[in-house]
Write a protein that holds these residues in place. Structure first.
Motif, mmCIF file in Angstrom:
data_model
loop_
_atom_site.group_PDB
_atom_site.id
_atom_site.type_symbol
_atom_site.label_atom_id
_atom_site.label_comp_id
_atom_site.label_asym_id
_atom_site.label_seq_id
_atom_site.Cartn_x
_atom_site.Cartn_y
_atom_site.Cartn_z
ATOM 1 N N GLY A 27 7.565 6.752 -28.850
ATOM 2 C CA GLY A 27 7.584 5.380 -28.346
ATOM 3 C C GLY A 27 7.840 5.259 -26.858
ATOM 4 O O GLY A 27 8.407 4.268 -26.413
ATOM 5 N N HIS A 28 7.472 6.250 -26.080
ATOM 6 C CA HIS A 28 7.627 6.128 -24.618
ATOM 7 C C HIS A 28 6.356 6.623 -23.949
ATOM 8 O O HIS A 28 5.469 7.156 -24.613
ATOM 9 N N GLY A 29 6.286 6.405 -22.643
ATOM 10 C CA GLY A 29 5.119 6.870 -21.900
ATOM 11 C C GLY A 29 5.038 8.386 -21.923
ATOM 12 O O GLY A 29 6.036 9.082 -22.147
ATOM 13 N N THR A 30 3.840 8.907 -21.642
ATOM 14 C CA THR A 30 3.664 10.364 -21.619
ATOM 15 C C THR A 30 4.034 10.935 -20.255
ATOM 16 O O THR A 30 4.492 12.071 -20.173
ATOM 17 N N GLY A 31 3.847 10.124 -19.209
ATOM 18 C CA GLY A 31 4.147 10.677 -17.889
ATOM 19 C C GLY A 31 4.401 9.623 -16.834
ATOM 20 O O GLY A 31 3.812 8.545 -16.878
ATOM 21 N N HIS A 32 5.292 9.939 -15.895
ATOM 22 C CA HIS A 32 5.592 9.053 -14.767
ATOM 23 C C HIS A 32 5.457 9.849 -13.478
ATOM 24 O O HIS A 32 5.599 11.082 -13.496
ATOM 25 N N GLY A 33 5.198 9.156 -12.384
ATOM 26 C CA GLY A 33 5.186 9.820 -11.090
ATOM 27 C C GLY A 33 6.582 10.303 -10.713
ATOM 28 O O GLY A 33 7.579 9.739 -11.157
ATOM 29 N N PRO B 14 0.818 -1.222 0.000
ATOM 30 C CA PRO B 14 0.000 0.000 0.000
ATOM 31 C C PRO B 14 0.851 1.271 0.000
ATOM 32 O O PRO B 14 0.322 2.366 -0.166
ATOM 33 N N VAL B 15 2.178 1.112 0.198
ATOM 34 C CA VAL B 15 3.035 2.291 0.383
ATOM 35 C C VAL B 15 3.164 3.148 -0.881
ATOM 36 O O VAL B 15 3.029 4.369 -0.815
ATOM 37 N N PRO B 16 3.414 2.563 -2.075
ATOM 38 C CA PRO B 16 3.623 3.428 -3.247
ATOM 39 C C PRO B 16 2.466 4.398 -3.510
ATOM 40 O O PRO B 16 2.705 5.577 -3.814
ATOM 41 N N LEU B 17 1.228 3.942 -3.346
ATOM 42 C CA LEU B 17 0.087 4.839 -3.593
ATOM 43 C C LEU B 17 0.047 5.954 -2.559
ATOM 44 O O LEU B 17 -0.150 7.124 -2.891
ATOM 45 N N GLU B 18 0.264 5.579 -1.307
ATOM 46 C CA GLU B 18 0.232 6.578 -0.223
ATOM 47 C C GLU B 18 1.358 7.613 -0.415
ATOM 48 O O GLU B 18 1.174 8.798 -0.189
ATOM 49 N N LYS B 19 2.504 7.111 -0.854
ATOM 50 C CA LYS B 19 3.677 7.966 -1.090
ATOM 51 C C LYS B 19 3.462 8.889 -2.281
ATOM 52 O O LYS B 19 3.934 10.022 -2.313
ATOM 53 N N ALA B 20 2.732 8.395 -3.304
ATOM 54 C CA ALA B 20 2.537 9.169 -4.531
ATOM 55 C C ALA B 20 1.639 10.382 -4.302
ATOM 56 O O ALA B 20 1.765 11.390 -4.988
ATOM 57 N N VAL B 21 0.732 10.254 -3.335
ATOM 58 C CA VAL B 21 -0.162 11.374 -3.026
ATOM 59 C C VAL B 21 0.564 12.294 -2.051
ATOM 60 O O VAL B 21 0.678 12.016 -0.867
ATOM 61 N N HIS C 112 11.607 8.653 -10.926
ATOM 62 C CA HIS C 112 10.571 7.797 -11.528
ATOM 63 C C HIS C 112 9.930 6.985 -10.417
ATOM 64 O O HIS C 112 10.596 6.164 -9.785
ATOM 65 N N GLU C 113 8.651 7.206 -10.168
ATOM 66 C CA GLU C 113 7.972 6.376 -9.192
ATOM 67 C C GLU C 113 6.549 6.101 -9.650
ATOM 68 O O GLU C 113 6.000 6.812 -10.500
ATOM 69 N N GLY C 114 5.983 5.057 -9.131
ATOM 70 C CA GLY C 114 4.600 4.697 -9.437
ATOM 71 C C GLY C 114 3.723 5.098 -8.295
ATOM 72 O O GLY C 114 4.145 5.888 -7.457
ATOM 73 N N PRO C 115 2.548 4.570 -8.177
ATOM 74 C CA PRO C 115 1.984 3.581 -9.110
ATOM 75 C C PRO C 115 1.305 4.208 -10.322
ATOM 76 O O PRO C 115 1.023 3.513 -11.268
ATOM 77 N N GLN C 116 1.048 5.504 -10.297
ATOM 78 C CA GLN C 116 0.345 6.093 -11.448
ATOM 79 C C GLN C 116 1.322 6.317 -12.600
ATOM 80 O O GLN C 116 2.527 6.427 -12.379
ATOM 81 N N ALA C 117 0.813 6.353 -13.803
ATOM 82 C CA ALA C 117 1.599 6.680 -14.981
ATOM 83 C C ALA C 117 0.621 7.076 -16.065
ATOM 84 O O ALA C 117 -0.536 6.652 -16.048
ATOM 85 N N ILE C 118 1.079 7.901 -16.991
ATOM 86 C CA ILE C 118 0.225 8.275 -18.131
ATOM 87 C C ILE C 118 0.823 7.573 -19.341
ATOM 88 O O ILE C 118 1.864 7.970 -19.851
ATOM 89 N N ARG C 119 0.191 6.477 -19.736
ATOM 90 C CA ARG C 119 0.762 5.601 -20.760
ATOM 91 C C ARG C 119 -0.328 5.065 -21.678
ATOM 92 O O ARG C 119 -1.497 5.053 -21.327
ATOM 93 N N HIS C 120 0.107 4.516 -22.820
ATOM 94 C CA HIS C 120 -0.824 3.915 -23.781
ATOM 95 C C HIS C 120 -1.310 2.553 -23.270
ATOM 96 O O HIS C 120 -2.478 2.203 -23.422
ATOM 97 N N ASN C 121 -0.437 1.775 -22.662
ATOM 98 C CA ASN C 121 -0.860 0.489 -22.090
ATOM 99 C C ASN C 121 -1.586 0.734 -20.756
ATOM 100 O O ASN C 121 -1.407 1.774 -20.114
ATOM 101 N N TRP C 122 -2.395 -0.204 -20.364
ATOM 102 C CA TRP C 122 -3.264 0.011 -19.215
ATOM 103 C C TRP C 122 -2.498 0.018 -17.894
ATOM 104 O O TRP C 122 -1.772 -0.906 -17.571
#
Lengths: 602, 602
Positions: free
Chosen positions: B475-481, B301-308, B489-499
């Motif tokens: 050919g790369h993602g649009t955005g990373h945390g 649960p840490v990455p999501l809590e950390k991302a906010v 570069h951290e997750g869990p969110q990302a702005i990408r073409h793949n889900w």
């Protein structure tokens, strides 16, 4: 019998069979969208007429699980029945599997009666997952409801026929040979199919057993050298039977599928099934007959192959759109004339009258049937998600505000689905703005270009973004697949906010139907069908785009022009001009003049 | 030792241990993006310097599995080594698990040696899945490479310290109390953490063991009433040790984690782990010590809590962006001056010189370190996906065309990541068009408004659509945390073409970096960081939007204005005006004048 008596009778049956609970689903054995009367046990038992929900009865409780579309309707229809509503798809909702799990935890050996024909295997397995840790089990009792539902309707008995190769574009032999390749790739010797539209598409047959969907009640088993269709042969004409026979299709009784599975198992080899759509009863039979190791439960390859239309199918879909365009143009001309009379107090037109007129005009252009029940909704009614105009109970159209009509036809050569929102007189500034924002969304998707591999979810925001910018949105998907002379809603592709793991491929036909619904005021939806096409190849990838394959003018009198970009205006003007050039030769002089005026560039 | 000799030595070791194959991964025990020298066994063995790849050695074969970024580089670096390249992420690629499965099918009792510390458990389980049907097995041999890699580097030994509460905004006690709630919710008595950034964030500590990422080599075990940090206590100052001790943090030796797991298991209760990041060695230990039933393998649960980010973190990130803006402005002023000298033939500036200058200026505004290795790329070099300018080997900047600089800083209070593409002189029509299309994409995402629950994948197309319309893409993602004073570069969110199954939530900071790369010609990327914010609530839902938290002017001299919409022009002018008003008081008179000119509205 009223509901309370019916439930008491059900409880007696439960007691006789040693069940602690019974599940009454609203489904049929083939996961159909429109369920034949025979399988509407949920409606019979409870009086609830919604299209989604399942009932669970124990000795102490009777509950209907349904979603937000039906909370109000269900509470009205279930009043005094003793059935409680369990809300699904809300935060913290407890579904049937979890609820039964809790019940099972209270009583050792908890036993649940289910008509396995009416529940798909994945749903039944979810229940088992929740009850088995507590020692609970399922008793699959096909058609048990017949014991208490004495006037239960018979199986649907409609006739069926062959879809000519000139419409199908690919023979049943070609399709079966392709499928046999897939079965062999999966390491299997046979495949059981139970989805009626997969069967209809594979065999180029169409029926009338299901409302709106031209399907034939049947199962199908394909092996390396046999193809067995389980249905009643009397549904076909002698000529059609001969044709099917020549192509090696054996017709066996619908009810003999269970027996055939047992025979198949004895012949050896593995069986391919799609547990997402297969009912739990047949799933159980297959598992028992073949054993776990000889069953391959995998997504059926048919829906994807079916979704990618061939040239003949595309030609048919375009012809259907053309005929639809003629019918709708005549409808809007009629409506326009009627509204002038309404204004003078000389007539009254209800929503149901309008739907009837449209249906009549569509039939006169060659439609065999509607592809779904027309949504004919005026003013605030158009803001209701599942509005259905009932003669004598619905609204009359007035010469002001917006009228929404979502309809489609089944033509011999294709299927249509179209929504137009038309001003019947003056519209407000907000109606104009919203009409234009929804239109922007529809055009934006129609204009999109995207790389191979793009899923509908990837481009869904293109249709929503113009609304989002104004903090507006709509609560349904943007687009669904449309079958060729088949179901108006088909997969596997869809343009939705939630993830759909299927790319949009060349040949697929998908709807483009953003909307906006202002409760108590008005509803707007614009819907065209989009054909996915190749759009070149370069160092950045292989490109795809859409061709709009709906040919009915878009009313521009409610367009707020300054909200549209140059490209959007260009699209709109070209679209209406294309519509006029396609339709004008089918119209008389007055109709032509009327349409020409409406197709003028803005 | 050359590679061939090293592989022979490895094969001797394999023989001694009875292995049929050995896997040499490029990973460290903590799934770090930047791997410390100690774990760069892949590089040591093969000479391959890429950042992704794994080596498998059998008696008859030695192969490197790597992806498209490294095909050319690997074939150069592996020449004459006897190691063959296996291409991954191409159609029909056979991965290591499948390849080992095929090898295992040829020999009964096939045994594979793996340093379980260097492979995450999910990857190892994938191998086991492929070999076990053939009777193959894995032998986990931690640090076996030390036997043949005699000058293997030691563990990283950098010092560590406490991140003050005034920067963290939330005390370690608050964070641990939150985590204990989560552990208890999962029905567990303890949790093992091995991701260094999760540990650093939870304890408000920062280290220097990993390049660019201010992390401390460690494991962590949290129970209901204990918090154990496994690292070397000598890394901390006495004061910091005292503070940690007061907060109940026990420090134990890094290497004692294995022993602690065994002790934990004896105390009873379930252990929570995240198998996606946990290494296979510890995973195996836990499974053995606790038994399958007492291990809960679940997403941490840490990455999501950390991302906010909290308010204090956001304030720090904005301050870092401000300092970055000052450094970059001074850098572009310097570059502008240098280009005038270059034009007169008075100096030469290489890509590496420019990167060095920027780094120097960033340090002078308070940056402690770069947040990753600066990409300083001129002309066609900017079109290479992973360009790295090496002093003496890189290009010189010329007073024409486009220069791309992607860089970031670690400030005491926050982390930055920014890309600007700057014309060094005249640019072509096509360069201007592409510069503008990429900018349109960046602005479109920055301007987006979307409902709560929207994932990055849902809005990715907003950034790509302007390019797609011209059949262009990147050919790369649009955005990373981006972490707060943590990994860039951290997750869990990302702005990408793949889900990516994670919604963009208020408080998250994500990059917005569309690009375009024309091989052999030029590369363009514009990158700002976006802070997600609430944007009101209405009957259509709860709305979110972005605030741009990067404060560096966007060069407008290459903008093709007619390609931008009114809203995009408004955004651009407001952005540059905002940048000027934030930065001007930190600049001297000349600098101010220079920037004012560049921030003028178009």
């Amino acid at each position: 019998m009223d509901t309370k008596v019916k439930i008491d009778t059900l409880r007696k049956l439960m007691k006789d069979r040693g069940w602690d609970a019974a599940v009454i689903s609203g489904g049929d054995p083939h996961s159909d969208e429109y369920v034949p009367e025979r399988w509407q046990a949920r409606k019979w038992l409870s009086g609830f007429t919604g299209s989604a929900g399942d009932i669970v009865v124990t000795y102490g409780h009777a509950g209907l699980w349904t979603d937000g579309r039906y909370f109000i309707q269900a509470s009205k229809e279930l009043e005094g029945s003793g059935i409680e509503i369990h809300k699904t798809r809300i935060p913290g909702a407890i579904g049937i599997p979890e609820w039964l799990g809790m019940e099972a935890s209270k009583k050792p050996g908890f036993k649940i009666g289910i008509d396995g024909l009416t529940v798909n295997s994945h749903d039944a397995l979810e229940i088992i997952k929740n009850i088995s840790p507590h020692g609970g089990s399922i008793d699959d009792a096909p058609d048990f409801i017949t014991e208490i539902w004495h006037d239960r309707p018979e199986y649907p008995q409609a006739g069926a026929g062959i879809l000519a190769d000139k419409y199908a574009g690919r023979t049943r032999s070609e399709k079966l040979s392709w499928l046999r390749g897939k079965i062999s790739e999966a390491g299997c010797g046979a495949m059981l199919l139970s989805s009626l539209d997969e069967i209809a598409w594979l065999l180029n047959i169409r029926g009338g057993d299901i409302a709106y969907n031209p399907l034939l009640l049947s199962y199908m088993v394909v092996t390396e050298n046999r193809c067995m269709l389980f249905t009643e042969s009397c549904k076909f004409s002698g000529n059609d039977l001969e044709t099917l026979c020549k192509d090696g299709i054996e017709i066996l009784p619908y009810d003999s599928i269970d027996h055939e599975i047992v025979l198949r198992a004895k012949e050896g080899g593995k069986m391919l099934i799609d547990g997402q759509t297969l009912n739990y009863h047949l799933y159980g039979n297959i598992l028992q007959s073949f054993g776990h190791e000889r069953v391959c439960d995998s997504l059926s390859p048919v829906p994807l192959e079916k979704a990618v239309k061939n040239k003949t199918e595309i030609k048919g879909m375009k012809k259907a759109a053309l005929m639809d365009g003629i019918a709708l143009t005549k409808f809007f001309i009629w409506l326009n004339g009627q509204m002038k009379l309404v204004k003078k107090g000389k007539t009254l037109i209800s929503e149901a009258d309008a739907a009837e007129k449209l249906n009549e005009l569509r039939k006169s252009t060659g439609a065999l049937d509607e592809s779904f029940a027309t949504i004919s909704a005026y003013g605030k009614n158009a803001a209701l998600p599942h509005y259905s105009a009932i003669k004598g109970k619905c609204s009359y159209l007035e010469p002001k505000g917006l009228y929404l009509v979502d309809s489609g036809g089944q033509y011999p050569y294709g299927t249509t689905d179209i929504t137009r929102t038309i001003p019947l007189g003056p519209t407000s500034k907000r109606e104009k703005r919203d009409y234009t924002l929804v239109l922007k969304g529809m055009i934006s998707l129609a204009l999109s270009v995207f790389p191979h591999g793009t899923a509908g979810t990837n481009i869904d925001a293109l249709a929503r973004n113009p609304l989002w910018q104004h903090r507006l949105d709509f609560g349904h998907g943007t687009g669904h697949g449309v079958g060729h002379r088949l179901c108006v809603h088909e997969g596997p592709q869809a343009i939705r906010h939630n993830w759909i793991d299927c790319p949009i491929l060349p040949g697929m036909i998908t709807s483009d139907e953003p909307g906006l619904y202002i409760e108590g005021e008005y509803g707007i939806r614009h819907e065209n069908l989009l054909l996915c096409k190749e759009a070149g190849k370069n160092s950045c990838g292989e490109w795809l785009c859409f061709e709009t394959v709906t040919y009915t003018y878009i009313d521009t009198s409610s367009v707020h022009k300054s909200l549209l970009s140059k490209d959007e205006i260009k699209w709109l003007n070209r679209y209406n001009s294309m519509v006029y050039s396609k339709l004008h030769s089918f119209l008389d002089k007055d109709e032509r003049k009327w349409l020409e005026k409406r197709c003028r560039p803005i």
